[in-house]
Design a protein around this motif. Structure first.
Motif, mmCIF file in Angstrom:
data_model
loop_
_atom_site.group_PDB
_atom_site.id
_atom_site.type_symbol
_atom_site.label_atom_id
_atom_site.label_comp_id
_atom_site.label_asym_id
_atom_site.label_seq_id
_atom_site.Cartn_x
_atom_site.Cartn_y
_atom_site.Cartn_z
ATOM 1 N N SER A 57 0.804 -1.217 0.000
ATOM 2 C CA SER A 57 0.000 0.000 0.000
ATOM 3 C C SER A 57 0.839 1.270 0.000
ATOM 4 O O SER A 57 0.297 2.374 0.096
ATOM 5 C CB SER A 57 -0.958 0.001 1.198
ATOM 6 N N GLN B 214 1.746 2.058 -5.402
ATOM 7 C CA GLN B 214 0.375 2.107 -5.913
ATOM 8 C C GLN B 214 0.214 3.112 -7.051
ATOM 9 O O GLN B 214 -0.576 2.892 -7.971
ATOM 10 C CB GLN B 214 -0.590 2.424 -4.773
ATOM 11 N N CYS C 222 -4.335 2.779 -1.762
ATOM 12 C CA CYS C 222 -4.382 2.587 -3.217
ATOM 13 C C CYS C 222 -5.277 3.601 -3.919
ATOM 14 O O CYS C 222 -4.901 4.167 -4.948
ATOM 15 C CB CYS C 222 -4.875 1.178 -3.540
#
Length: 384
Positions: A247, A252, A276
């Motif tokens: 994450s 992301q 994200c």
């Protein structure tokens, strides 16, 4: 007002933690607060062995109700909290829930974060350290569904009760799981997408997912829930891409950029995790798709709330991380104090969902720390 709730987290520099965009007010100590009883489903045995929280929901005895504040502890119990990281504001919100309740309950709490979902070895070392330090209880947010099981069993063998917070696992050595229906994160977010698509007059939609790191229990729940909601939908819902990764914002952003380069012109919605979904917003704008492609989040943080207010993110399911953390430390204290006869196997905090329609009245304090909250990793009533 939202600006009184959506705050800047200033993290402890010595840990190398990232700092989120600042709002107007400087950090201030969090006051001791009382939380309202939290709506929950308590799940009791017998139930499926080595199951997830959703398996427990399907197989156990479910008792709807609320979880109230525990009375102040009679002893300065020491409780360790093992977080996967503190790289996004979800876990900062959880730290607020832990520390504010430790202060109210009169117990010592230490938050021991790993460096990310790629740092299983680090979390296992933290568990070994917590066992060696002889904490009275350990609350873990496991990095993997089964990867932490042996270390949880080791703590139990040492006589230390282990609780689970937020992230799920398939360990049968936990005292109590405190989480939410991770599958419902996916179903609720996707059902919002379907309703929105119908309001837009769309007969079919293409969606893509940035659910987070493969192997984490909440990620599987998100994806499974999305598939269920897609199959149930009254319009065709085509999942045309799923990209997994830590994450971390940089990771992301790269995944979102790659996804949009391949499928951007076809996509109607992108659904992402707490780290994200915000990371996808700028790539969507850079691709010139922000008028067509709508970003939705599987969970809520202060950053996501700001983006819902600005229209960059359209909606978010909400696992109520602050409430989860509060319930977890209260459950640990109740067990250590010997309160209650029949303990639930799992306590599921009931989900929320926020969009621009209910934004003005949404109870953000169940999910987000107060404005100006500074991340604190330790509290000891003997020193305060």
């Amino acid at each position: 007002m939202l600006t009184r709730r959506l705050r800047n987290f200033t993290c402890i520099g010595a840990l190398g933690l990232s700092i989120w965009p600042a709002l107007a007010t400087p950090p201030a100590p969090a006051p001791t607060v009382k939380f309202a009883p939290v709506p929950v489903d308590s799940i009791f045995r017998p139930l499926q062995a080595k199951g997830s929280a959703d398996d427990a929901l399907a197989s156990g005895r479910v008792v709807p109700g609320t979880y109230a504040m525990a009375a102040k502890a009679g002893k300065h119990w020491r409780i360790a909290f093992l977080f996967p990281h503190l790289k996004d504001p979800y876990w900062a919100g959880c730290s607020y829930g832990v520390i504010s309740e430790a202060r109210r309950l009169g117990v010592a709490a230490d938050i021991l974060p790993a460096t990310g979902y790629d740092d299983l070895k680090g979390q296992l070392r933290q568990m070994d350290a917590a066992i060696a330090a002889k904490y009275d209880a350990i609350v873990i947010s496991p990095i993997g569904m089964t990867a932490n099981n042996a270390s949880i069993a080791k703590a139990r063998a040492a006589g230390i009760p282990v609780f689970e917070l937020a992230n799920d696992s398939r360990s049968d050595d936990l005292a109590i799981k405190v989480t939410t229906s991770l599958r419902s994160m996916g179903t609720e977010a996707t059902r919002w997408v379907v309703r929105d698509a119908q309001q837009r007059g769309l007969k079919s939609i293409n969606i893509a997912l940035l659910p987070g790191p493969m192997g984490a229990g909440w990620v599987k729940g998100e994806v499974d829930g999305t598939r269920i909601a897609a199959q149930e939908a009254q319009i065709a819902v085509n999942i045309i891409d799923i990209r997994y990764g830590d994450s971390d914002r940089k990771v992301q952003t790269q995944l979102a950029t790659q996804m949009l380069a391949k499928h951007g012109a076809k996509l109607d919605y992108l659904i992402g995790c707490t780290g994200c979904a915000p990371a996808a917003v700028q790539p969507v704008k850079d691709a010139g798709l922000n008028r067509k492609l709508r970003v939705v989040a599987y969970d809520l943080t202060d950053e996501i709330a700001r983006m819902i207010r600005s229209g960059d993110i359209y909606a978010a399911a909400d696992t109520k991380g602050v409430s989860q953390a509060r319930v977890a430390i209260n459950a640990a204290v109740n067990l250590l104090e010997g309160r209650g006869k029949e303990l639930p196997h799992t306590i599921l905090i009931k989900l929320g969902l926020v969009d621009q329609q209910n934004f003005a009245t949404y109870p953000f304090d169940t999910s987000i720390a107060p404005e100006g909250y500074k991340v604190v990793l330790s509290y000891d009533p003997a020193k305060n």
